[in-house]
Design a protein around this motif. Structure first.
Motif: not given
Length: 551
Positions: A143-161, A189-199
């Motif tokens: 479960k922990k790994r799946m959560i990490a994968e989903v956080r990664f994918i979500r952060a990728c969307q915000y990276f591109y945007m 700046a807040e989005i960058i801070s968020f995705i940095t933490k997520e990645f």
């Protein structure tokens, strides 16, 4: 050969691709192709189905949509090169991708709405997963790994945007319609801070690439999350941090530069250790139609991707000297001769043999691929070879080749760039560990770089990224983050040189590149505007729904 486990997984996706969570109504029979909210999120199998649907995103089976259906669809990634000095969209100057850089960018361009809506569709799936996975009875480590994968994918969307729009709404939970229609933009700046933490946190909970069995190829690894973290830091000019991030990937030693460049982009070596993260496709189950869009007409393709002459001219001669038309080694009928081998690995030329003879000469009126405005053929005299598998004999919309998102070659070149821009001294050892590994792969074998002067090396490195990654969705991002788009993309662009002929077309503004009077056929004009074109406008359709987004 792709393994049975993955095939079964993707088959499951194709069966539930329209996956939605429906409301429970005891008066209605539950639909057979959907899950209700009361029956889902119970078992590990449910969690796996939801996770696969998130990976699959918005990309339909056997998709041949010429507009982006996702950042990771070929139309969303490969076609971004149409906005650069690398390629021209055969559909003409009014192509939506051309409008990103030809001075006509507005908020009504359709592809902007595609990227926006599909990003938030995937983000919504991620938020749904993260809000509900807690109630699933399953092994906590999985479960922990799946959560990490989903956080990664979500952060990728915000990276591109964040890279293309800058400030957008940051949504991290499921929303009501009212909430969705009154969102405001979150500062970049807040989005960058968020995705940095997520990645960063996702990387900590994801397995290393080498520890993932072949049955898990296509899932996010620690290296994939770190590579996107490095991209984020590079774009934000946090060069020292980016160098540290990229170096950590290199120090793992799990990934290597593959000796065969050409096969990285077809099924032969699509899951090479060089391809850190790729969109997985499977013939008959979850295929893609890039071949239909990109193959030449002689092979029944639509020839949408037309490389520009400026890309062809960027490749050096085999001894490392810059290309010129006046060099005695230049042969107009064999442009690839004595050149960087990647030139021919990436581009098709007149009289190349590809599923029959590929003819682009404008005087070859009877050939299926002659140059011609408005025809379903090349508009530059060149075609794309990368991603094109001549051994494939099936339906062109049913090719199973993967789409690489992050390659180890990018990690090496980005590490060198980060170290260079951080002001750190560059040694020959640094060059040999990075750019010379990329240039030195067996199938390329270009001379080693020995320049360490920062200004000279910067130009060499930027050129190397261009000739290594054409049609991989990187060039446009590079031009934006280097802030050189208004220089590079404010010019006329040409195609291949041919002898002057009465039958020849597209001679307006044609240039004469060589002493024998051959002309390069005029293709288009880019007119990138600074500063407005460095940031995409929020789609008009979204502003009409929620005027707060215009603020």
């Amino acid at each position: 050969m792709k393994n049975l486990h993955k095939i079964k997984s993707w088959l499951a996706v194709s069966l539930i691709f329209a996956f939605t969570i429906s409301c429970d109504d005891k008066l209605e029979k539950a639909p057979l192709d959907q899950f209700s909210s009361t029956s889902f999120w119970k078992t590990e199998n449910h969690a796996q189905l939801a996770l696969i649907a998130i990976y699959k995103g918005n990309i339909a089976v056997n998709n041949t949509n010429a507009n982006p259906t996702d950042w990771w669809s070929y139309a969303g990634l490969v076609f971004l090169d149409f906005a650069t000095d690398n390629a021209y969209d055969r559909r003409g100057d009014n192509s939506a991708f051309h409008k990103l850089s030809n001075g006509t960018l507005t908020n009504s361009i359709g592809i902007l709405q595609n990227y926006w809506s599909q990003s938030y569709a995937r983000i919504a799936r991620c938020n749904d997963f993260l809000e509900n996975i807690g109630q699933v009875a399953m092994d906590e480590t999985k479960k922990k790994r799946m959560i990490a994968e989903v956080r990664f994918i979500r952060a990728c969307q915000y990276f591109y945007m964040s890279q293309y729009w800058g400030s957008v709404p940051l949504v991290t939970k499921l929303l009501t319609i009212q909430e969705a229609n009154t969102l405001t933009n979150t500062p970049k700046a807040e989005i960058i801070s968020f995705i940095t933490k997520e990645f960063t946190e996702a990387a900590a909970d994801l397995p290393r690439y080498k520890d993932m069995p072949t049955s898990e190829i296509g899932r996010a690894s620690k290296q994939a999350a770190l590579a996107f973290l490095g991209r984020t830091q590079l774009a934000e000019k946090k060069y020292a941090e980016a160098a540290t991030t990229y170096k950590s990937i290199m120090d793992f030693g799990d990934n290597q530069i593959d000796p065969n460049y050409l096969e990285l982009f077809i099924t032969a070596k699509e899951n090479s250790t060089e391809n850190i993260f790729s969109v997985q496709h499977i013939e008959n189950l979850s295929a893609q139609g890039l071949s239909q869009h990109a193959w030449p007409a002689v092979a029944a393709g639509w020839h949408i991707i037309c490389p520009l002459g400026s890309l062809v001219e960027a490749y050096d001669y085999k001894d490392g000297t810059p290309f010129t038309y006046t060099d005695p080694r230049y042969d107009w009928d064999k442009v690839w001769q004595d050149r960087d081998p990647r030139l021919r690995y990436n581009i098709l030329f007149n009289h190349d043999v590809f599923k029959g003879r590929y003819v682009t000469h404008p005087d070859s009126a009877s050939a299926p691929d002659q140059l011609g405005a408005g025809k379903q053929t090349t508009q530059t005299g060149y075609g794309i070879r990368k991603f094109m598998d001549p051994s494939f004999s099936g339906n062109l919309t049913n090719y199973g080749g993967n789409l690489p998102i992050i390659r180890y070659a990018e990690v090496l070149l980005s590490y060198l760039e980060a170290k260079l821009e951080a002001g750190q001294a560059i040694t020959q050892a640094d060059l040999d560990a990075t750019i010379n590994k990329v240039r030195g792969r067996a199938s390329v074998a270009m001379p080693a770089i020995t320049v360490t002067d920062p200004a000279q090396l910067r130009n060499i490195l930027r050129k190397e990224r261009r000739i290594e990654f054409p049609f991989e969705g990187i060039r446009y991002w590079d031009l934006l983050r280097w802030r050189i788009a208004e220089t590079v993309l404010k010019a006329d662009f040409y195609g291949a040189p041919f002898p002057v002929s009465k039958k020849a077309i597209r001679q307006k503004n044609a240039s004469t590149p060589d002493p024998l009077g051959r002309k390069r056929w005029f293709v288009t004009t880019r007119n990138f505007r600074a500063p407005q074109d460095y940031q995409w406008p929020i789609p008009l359709a979204e502003i009409n729904i929620n005027p707060e987004l215009a603020k």
